[in-house]
Design a protein around this motif. Structure first.
Motif, short mmCIF file in Angstrom:
data_model
loop_
_atom_site.label_atom_id
_atom_site.label_comp_id
_atom_site.label_asym_id
_atom_site.label_seq_id
_atom_site.Cartn_x
_atom_site.Cartn_y
_atom_site.Cartn_z
N GLN A 410 1.37 -1.39 -0.20
CA GLN A 410 -0.08 -0.18 0.12
C GLN A 410 1.07 1.26 0.06
O GLN A 410 0.83 2.37 -0.54
CB GLN A 410 -1.25 0.30 0.84
N LYS A 411 2.15 1.15 0.29
CA LYS A 411 2.81 2.36 0.51
C LYS A 411 4.26 2.04 0.57
O LYS A 411 4.97 1.05 -0.24
CB LYS A 411 3.26 3.14 1.65
N SER A 412 5.14 2.70 -0.62
CA SER A 412 6.88 1.93 -0.59
C SER A 412 7.00 2.58 0.37
O SER A 412 6.76 3.03 2.00
CB SER A 412 7.52 3.36 -1.73
N ALA A 413 9.15 2.21 0.10
CA ALA A 413 9.22 1.76 1.58
C ALA A 413 10.11 3.04 2.15
O ALA A 413 10.20 2.98 2.79
CB ALA A 413 10.59 0.93 1.11
N GLU A 414 10.05 3.88 1.20
CA GLU A 414 10.39 5.69 1.23
C GLU A 414 9.34 6.22 1.61
O GLU A 414 9.49 7.18 2.82
CB GLU A 414 10.35 5.95 0.09
N GLN A 415 8.15 5.93 1.25
CA GLN A 415 6.91 6.30 1.80
C GLN A 415 6.23 6.30 3.33
O GLN A 415 5.92 7.45 4.18
CB GLN A 415 5.64 6.26 0.90
N ALA A 416 6.55 4.50 2.98
CA ALA A 416 6.17 4.47 4.09
C ALA A 416 6.95 5.46 6.05
O ALA A 416 7.17 4.85 6.70
CB ALA A 416 6.34 2.84 4.42
N VAL A 417 8.63 4.97 5.75
CA VAL A 417 9.48 5.20 6.62
C VAL A 417 9.00 6.67 6.70
O VAL A 417 9.44 7.27 7.41
CB VAL A 417 11.00 5.25 5.44
N ALA A 418 8.91 7.66 5.54
CA ALA A 418 8.83 8.96 5.89
C ALA A 418 7.02 9.23 6.35
O ALA A 418 7.57 9.89 7.18
CB ALA A 418 8.32 9.74 3.79
N ASP A 419 6.21 8.52 6.82
CA ASP A 419 4.79 8.86 7.14
C ASP A 419 5.46 8.68 8.51
O ASP A 419 4.86 9.05 10.00
CB ASP A 419 3.82 8.32 6.37
N MET A 420 6.38 7.20 8.92
CA MET A 420 6.32 6.82 10.31
C MET A 420 7.31 8.05 10.77
O MET A 420 6.64 8.35 11.43
CB MET A 420 7.28 5.20 9.94
N ALA A 421 8.19 8.80 10.21
CA ALA A 421 8.99 9.75 10.74
C ALA A 421 7.92 10.84 11.01
O ALA A 421 8.02 11.21 12.18
CB ALA A 421 10.00 10.22 9.90
N ALA A 422 6.69 11.59 10.13
CA ALA A 422 6.47 12.60 10.55
C ALA A 422 4.96 12.18 11.18
O ALA A 422 4.84 13.21 12.44
CB ALA A 422 4.82 12.71 9.35
N ARG A 423 4.50 11.04 11.87
CA ARG A 423 3.68 10.72 12.61
C ARG A 423 3.96 10.85 14.45
O ARG A 423 3.63 10.59 15.23
CB ARG A 423 2.63 9.31 12.13
N LEU A 424 5.88 10.17 13.84
CA LEU A 424 6.21 10.05 14.89
C LEU A 424 6.52 11.22 15.78
O LEU A 424 6.77 11.78 16.74
CB LEU A 424 7.76 9.39 15.02
N ASN A 425 6.94 12.53 15.25
CA ASN A 425 7.69 13.92 15.51
C ASN A 425 6.27 14.32 15.35
O ASN A 425 6.41 15.61 16.48
CB ASN A 425 7.74 14.09 13.59
N SER A 426 5.07 13.73 15.30
CA SER A 426 3.75 14.20 16.10
C SER A 426 3.02 14.58 17.27
O SER A 426 2.09 14.66 17.92
CB SER A 426 2.24 14.14 15.59
N LEU A 427 3.75 13.31 17.75
CA LEU A 427 2.84 12.46 19.31
C LEU A 427 4.13 13.16 20.86
O LEU A 427 5.18 14.49 20.16
CB LEU A 427 4.34 11.49 19.50
#
Length: 427
Positions: A410-427
């Motif tokens: 559902q996501k490329s590795a690059e997108q999954a990692v970028a989204d992972m970082a963005a979500r962790l930053n929002s905590l």
């Protein structure tokens, strides 16, 4: 003379009566005191719910009852529910005296401010005399000893030597290149064997991902707590996961519980687990002495020769609750649980390494082939990056979800990692 004799007899009779009365009063007082001393404590956790541990936990409680005259009631949940249930029970004012926690659960419960300082209730001298400083450090926060070591090792790679031999491997793979070749050879055997049952769901998915991320040279966070996962190393790690799934080496919808069951049935060649893996094999009918033939530990393969094998520190501790009205009785149970007799029973039948200085010096511990594999991995083990975080469950959920998106295409590795970082930053 006679009068004196009568006088003496008369004075002796009341004295005898007084003595009998005193003895009666003392006996009644002693009985009352004994009744007071018989306490019923509540011990909570999860291992006593697992088939591999139920009989051992029953023996632990029976020993405590016999040695102290006290009663102990076990309250158990699944591992995933334990942290939340411990907090619910303390907040609701229900009796809770002592609990089993692991490193992750410990942090959550300690931060809630509900634990007693064991330096006060057990004595710092007792703790220092019986446990190594490194083991005590895992349960120490800002100088307060909230956790008593119960069993310490690392979550390591576990493998089935019999399956590897069938695939042509007499020794374990040391590098990732060798590891992938070994997985291909296992896959080529056919049948329904999963070459590597890495966790791909729930919190154990994030737990398995971390040491592989470290292997690729990445991390979730920097030392200052800032998010570090948006990196080439993380992308490479996620792409590796995707490749492993595409080749049929790993499987979706696999958690630690499923991996253990399948491994015990001889349907998994490798997976990640703590020393409790032995207990599952024993409960499935394997003799404790024969476990190493079907279940052994190894160091995680490295990216290139010379790299340090990665693993996460694992351990169980015992905690006592500060609002407990039975702290002394809880201390007695804690000491029973780490006694040589109980520790060696737990070790022999479940693989749980003892942590007291006396038990660790026993020949059967030092010479145990099964345990030695874990000890080797523990030498370079690190705490999970989320171990001291109050929002660890949220962090793990994000990591698991984004990795799953990548694995499901559902996501490329690059997108999954970028989204992972963005979500962790929002905590």
């Amino acid at each position: 003379m006679h009068g004196g004799g009568v006088k003496t007899e008369q004075s002796a009779a009341p004295a005898a009566e007084t003595t009998k009365q005193e003895e009666k009063t003392e006996a009644e007082s002693g009985a009352t005191e004994a009744a007071k001393e018989a306490e019923n404590i509540v011990w909570a956790g999860w291992s006593g719910e697992e088939e591999a541990s139920k009989d051992i936990f029953q023996r632990m409680m029976d020993t405590y009852r016999k040695d102290t005259g006290n009663e102990v009631t076990w309250v158990g949940w699944t591992w995933a529910d334990t942290a939340q249930q411990l907090l619910i029970r303390t907040q609701g004012g229900e009796q809770l005296d002592i609990a089993q926690v692991d490193i992750g659960i410990f942090n959550t419960v300690a931060n809630a401010g509900v634990l007693a300082d064991l330096n006060e209730v057990m004595g710092a001298d007792y703790l220092k005399e019986n446990f190594q400083e490194s083991a005590l450090a895992v349960g120490n926060i800002d100088g307060k000893q909230y956790g008593m070591p119960w069993s310490m090792a690392s979550i390591s790679m576990v493998y089935n030597p019999t399956i590897l031999k069938e695939a042509g491997w007499e020794s374990v793979p040391a590098t990732m290149e060798e590891f992938e070749k070994c997985l291909a050879d296992v896959k080529a055997l056919g049948g329904d064997v999963i070459p590597y049952a890495v966790s791909t769901k729930d919190a154990t998915c994030a737990g398995d991902f971390m040491p592989w991320l470290w292997t690729f040279g990445g991390s979730l966070f920097n030392e200052d707590g800032s998010v570090a996962v948006d990196s080439e190393a993380a992308v490479s790690c996620v792409k590796w996961y995707q490749d492993m799934l595409a080749k049929g080496y790993i499987a979706m919808d696999t958690g630690r519980g499923e991996a253990r069951q399948l491994f015990a049935q001889g349907k998994v060649a490798f997976y990640d687990d703590a020393v409790v893996a032995k207990g599952q094999a024993v409960s499935n009918g394997v003799s404790p002495d024969d476990v190493v033939k079907v279940c052994s530990a190894m160091e995680r393969p490295v990216l290139k020769d010379g790299d340090q094998p990665q693993s996460t520190m694992w351990g169980h501790m015992l905690v006592i609750f500060k609002d407990s009205e039975h702290k002394d009785a809880a201390v007695s149970l804690a000491k029973t649980l780490v006694s040589d007799e109980i520790a060696m029973d737990y070790f022999k039948n479940n693989g749980m390494p003892p942590v007291t200085r006396s038990a660790m010096e026993k020949d059967e511990v030092k010479n145990d082939a099964y345990l030695n594999g874990f000890i080797k991995s523990t030498a370079t083990a690190r705490l999970e990056e989320t171990a001291r975080m109050t929002n660890a469950s949220e962090v793990k959920s994000i990591v698991t979800e984004e990795l799953q998106y990548a694995l499901l295409g559902q996501k490329s590795a690059e997108q999954a990692v970028a989204d992972m970082a963005a979500r962790l930053n929002s905590l």
